[in-house]
Design an enzyme around this catalytic site. Sequence first.
Site, PDB file in Angstrom:
ATOM      1  N   HIS A 288      -8.255   1.166   1.686  1.00  0.00           N
ATOM      2  CA  HIS A 288      -8.081   1.058   3.143  1.00  0.00           C
ATOM      3  C   HIS A 288      -9.022   2.022   3.868  1.00  0.00           C
ATOM      4  O   HIS A 288      -8.598   2.881   4.651  1.00  0.00           O
ATOM      5  CB  HIS A 288      -6.632   1.327   3.539  1.00  0.00           C
ATOM      6  CG  HIS A 288      -6.226   0.606   4.787  1.00  0.00           C
ATOM      7  ND1 HIS A 288      -4.992   0.030   4.968  1.00  0.00           N
ATOM      8  CD2 HIS A 288      -6.906   0.350   5.941  1.00  0.00           C
ATOM      9  CE1 HIS A 288      -4.916  -0.539   6.163  1.00  0.00           C
ATOM     10  NE2 HIS A 288      -6.070  -0.350   6.763  1.00  0.00           N
TER      11      HIS A 288
ATOM     12  N   GLU B  90       0.837  -1.195   0.000  1.00  0.00           N
ATOM     13  CA  GLU B  90       0.000   0.000   0.000  1.00  0.00           C
ATOM     14  C   GLU B  90       0.871   1.244   0.000  1.00  0.00           C
ATOM     15  O   GLU B  90       1.929   1.246   0.650  1.00  0.00           O
ATOM     16  CB  GLU B  90      -0.926  -0.010   1.225  1.00  0.00           C
ATOM     17  CG  GLU B  90      -1.950  -1.137   1.204  1.00  0.00           C
ATOM     18  CD  GLU B  90      -2.943  -1.068   2.363  1.00  0.00           C
ATOM     19  OE1 GLU B  90      -2.842  -0.111   3.177  1.00  0.00           O
ATOM     20  OE2 GLU B  90      -3.799  -1.953   2.461  1.00  0.00           O
TER      21      GLU B  90
END
Length: 531
Positions: free
Chosen positions: A281, A263
Amino acid sequence: MAPKVLVSDKLSETAVQIFRDRGIDVDFQPDLGKDKDRLAEVIGDYDGLAIRSATKVTEKILENAHKLKVIARAGIGTDNIDKVAASKKGVIVMNTPFGNMITTAEHAIALMFAVARQIPEASASTHAGKWEKSRFMGTELTNKVLGVIGAGNIGGIVCDRARGLKMKVIAYDPFLSEAKADKMGVEKVELDDLLARADFITLHVPLTDQTRNILSRKNLEKTKKGVRIINCARGGLVDEAAVADMLKSGHIAGVAFDVFEVEPATDSPLFGLPNVVCTPHLGAATTEAQENVALQVAEQMSDYLLTGAVTNALNMPSVTAEEAKVMGPWIKLSGHLGSFIGQMTDEPIKAINILYDGAVSQMNLPALTSASVAGIMKAVNPEANMVSAPVVAKERGIKISTTHQDKSGAFEGYIKLTVVTDKRERSIGGTIFSDGKPRFIQIKGINIDAEIGAHMLYVTNNDQPGIIGALGQTMGTNDVNIANFTLGRSTAGGEAIALLYVDAPVPQKAIDALRETGLFLQIKPLQFDIG
């Protein structure tokens, strides 16, 4: 002079006002966390640092944090804080582990609906002026089997919501007792059973050595055809490449991921595939959750800076300054005892029993007990701490009992920790020697004297010639340097144990070589946070 706190990420104005109302000198610079060089320049002026995810508290920044006493993260994840460096500097690290549970659970449910009915793709198609009613054939959630991997705080809420949707809920969680599962209204199962039966699978576990790649290609192949998978927990729990292959083959009907192995996720084998729902997220991204964790951070930091009260600390026991001087080594020992038990136990724990003998029986036993329980829980949840671990244990139906007695043996004081499962009892005892260092003095009723190191190897065997030679030769052949070697046995020719304190993690090839000798009943590498 009033304590001074820096807020270096976006936090609600209400939280900032709490600092002011409590008499804290607060400096609200919500974009400063993105400028690591500037943060390193100014951090030395502050007693406290309140952050979210944008600020990265590195060792370099902490080197300049000469006044810093506490770092508090508005949220549960503290991967952006170098906790080892913070501990060395004497800086407390706090988080807010319970502020976003409902929000994350709701996001998992929302993603489950989205992937069941292909809502994102249907929306995009309709926005494009198409009317592909026959293309988007979904499936109902009612009467489907939901497999929940991890039935703790967030997973437990998902279980409750899913039952309200009339789903059949099965759960895999090594720390979930049968009694707790019954109370939750879910069926406790083993992982292979869950994989074979679940129509939907949702993950709610932290990323640890035990959970990493828990949905590996091998395990994904055990799932039923048409399964749908939701991950709002952590990237790295699921083999994304394997999922992509099985989506293409039609074995997996759809997935919904809020988290990814890397990420920010700018590229993934899942991107562009049909019936793949992706969000960046967003598990904790609601107004209510952000407000809750922000308010909690302000209250916790103010309490500590003004009164010394410690709440939700990840690297400090909840004890007074006076107690800490005497109890520090015993708290560390309690954590090591719990960590040993936690790493050795892979089945649901029904009870934790702790005996305090001699001088230690007069100390702050709740703090010592919390340290032991936290040590146990960290085996499955690295975020567990002395505040949250007893709560989690209670929620999972684990009974915790303590006994204290006057000096009864050769040591001025010692602690014996025992856990009870459906299959066995496992116990370990420890004490503090005059040098202030913790020692293991008894395992499974066998007396030993083992120094505790960061990397250890525990083995059991039948007492017979050749064991020491086999251990030493195998470690040497595999470049493992032994710092300390401790042996113990029940009786001559009976059960024997060995604890090796080594300089680095024992490689898998060394463990495999030990197994190949056929001499050992149990072989377990262990890790301890010796601080």
